[in-house]
Scaffold this active site. Structure first.
Site, PDB file in Angstrom:
ATOM      1  N   CYS A 228      -3.252 -11.929 -68.875  1.00  0.00           N
ATOM      2  CA  CYS A 228      -3.277 -10.976 -69.979  1.00  0.00           C
ATOM      3  C   CYS A 228      -4.448 -11.312 -70.915  1.00  0.00           C
ATOM      4  O   CYS A 228      -5.570 -11.444 -70.455  1.00  0.00           O
ATOM      5  CB  CYS A 228      -1.926 -10.970 -70.688  1.00  0.00           C
TER       6      CYS A 228
ATOM      7  N   ASP B 222      -1.095  -1.188 -63.997  1.00  0.00           N
ATOM      8  CA  ASP B 222      -1.198  -1.819 -65.315  1.00  0.00           C
ATOM      9  C   ASP B 222      -1.733  -0.798 -66.319  1.00  0.00           C
ATOM     10  O   ASP B 222      -2.887  -0.368 -66.214  1.00  0.00           O
ATOM     11  CB  ASP B 222      -2.141  -3.031 -65.230  1.00  0.00           C
TER      12      ASP B 222
ATOM     13  N   HIS C 140       1.516  -4.705 -65.193  1.00  0.00           N
ATOM     14  CA  HIS C 140       1.051  -5.764 -66.071  1.00  0.00           C
ATOM     15  C   HIS C 140       2.097  -6.879 -66.116  1.00  0.00           C
ATOM     16  O   HIS C 140       3.285  -6.630 -66.062  1.00  0.00           O
ATOM     17  CB  HIS C 140       0.825  -5.203 -67.473  1.00  0.00           C
TER      18      HIS C 140
END
Length: 245
Positions: free
Chosen positions: A125, A183, A214
Site C-alpha cells: 500500500c 484495486d 487492494h
C-alpha cells in the site's frame, strides 16, 4: 530459520523513529530488507509478514512510517478511525522526510555486526510507494513493491518536481511492481502511467498484475488471498536472495 525480534529507536533528522527488527537467531551476516507498512503502521499482519521474510535469512526492519505525527508505539486499528488518521498522516508528511528516514535505516543496518552491506526495500500500500521511493537511494539494491498507492497521482506532499514518478529515472536498483487488477486505489490508467514511465527511463523492472483486490496480502479481512500471498512471499524471497547476494 528461527527468528528473534528487537526494538530500536533510531535517530532521524525529524525525530526518533521506533523500528522493530526481525532477524535469524543464528550467527552470521544477513542482507537487510526495509519493510514499509500500510498507513496503520506495524499491525499484527505486518509483523507476521516481517517474520516470514526474516525466517528466510534476512534482517527485516519495520519502521514507524509516521513517527513524527504519533506517539512512539502507535498502531492504528483497521477501522474507519484508524483509516482516517492514517490517511491524514500520509497527506501530512513530506516525501523528503521519508527520504531521510530511509537513509537513517540504511546507516543503522550497516552499523550492525549481523548485517551485510546489502539493503533492499519492500512494502504494501503506501509502504509499496515508500519501497519504490526508497529505491531512489543508491544504497537500495532492489525494491519489491506491492500495490503501491499514490505514485501515479502525485498526491503526497513534496517539493515541486520531487514526486516519486518524476524521479523514477534516478532508480538504479531492480524493481518488482505488483498490482491488483481489482484495486480501486490504482486504476488501469494509473498503472499504465507508471509502466510507461518506467519504460521511458529504461528502468530494470518486473511488472505483475494479478486478479486481486487492494490489500490482498493482509491476512485479516475479506480481501486476503492466501494462495496469492504465498506466491508473492516466494517471489520476494527469491528476488532478494538474488539482488542482495
Amino acid at each position: 530459520m528461527i527468528t528473534k525480534t528487537e526494538v530500536h529507536d533510531i535517530a532521524t533528522p525529524t525525530g526518533v523513529m521506533r523500528t522493530t527488527l526481525y532477524r535469524p537467531d543464528s550467527k552470521g551476516q544477513f542482507a537487510t530488507i526495509i519493510f514499509y507498512s500500510e498507513i496503520f503502521q506495524q499491525t499484527a499482519p505486518i509483523a507476521r509478514s516481517a517474520a516470514i521474510l526474516a525466517g528466510h535469512g534476512f534482517v527485516v526492519l519495520v519502521p514507524e512510517v509516521f513517527h513524527e505525527l504519533n506517539p512512539i508505539g502507535t498502531i492504528l486499528a483497521y477501522d474507519d478511525a484508524g483509516k482516517d488518521k492514517g490517511n491524514a498522516d500520509k497527506w501530512a508528511k513530506p516525501l523528503e522526510q521519508h527520504d531521510t528516514d530511509t537513509q537513517a535505516l540504511v546507516d543503522f543496518a550497516r552499523a550492525q555486526s549481523f548485517c551485510s552491506d546489502k539493503v533492499g526495500s519492500m512494502g504494501v500500500c503506501i509502504g509499496g510507494h515508500l519501497a519504490y521511493r526508497a529505491a531512489l537511494n543508491p544504497d537500495i539494491s532492489g525494491a519489491f513493491c506491492l500495490y503501491p498507492t499514490d505514485i501515479h497521482s502525485n498526491t503526497l506532499p513534496c517539493q515541486e518536481g520531487n514526486d516519486s514518478l518524476t524521479r523514477s529515472g534516478d532508480i538504479k536498483g531492480e524493481l518488482v511492481m505488483v498490482f491488483g487488477k481489482q484495486d480501486p486505489h490504482v486504476s488501469k490508467e494509473g498503472r499504465k502511467l507508471i509502466y510507461q514511465k518506467l519504460e521511458q527511463v529504461n528502468a530494470n523492472f518486473t511488472w505483475l498484475e494479478v486478479n486481486a483486490q487492494h490489500a490482498f496480502m493482509r491476512d485479516e479481512g475479506e480481501r486476503y488471498d492466501a494462495a496469492l500471498a504465498l506466491q508473492m512471499y516466494l517471489q520476494a524471497v527469491a528476488f532478494f536472495h538474488r539482488v542482495l547476494n
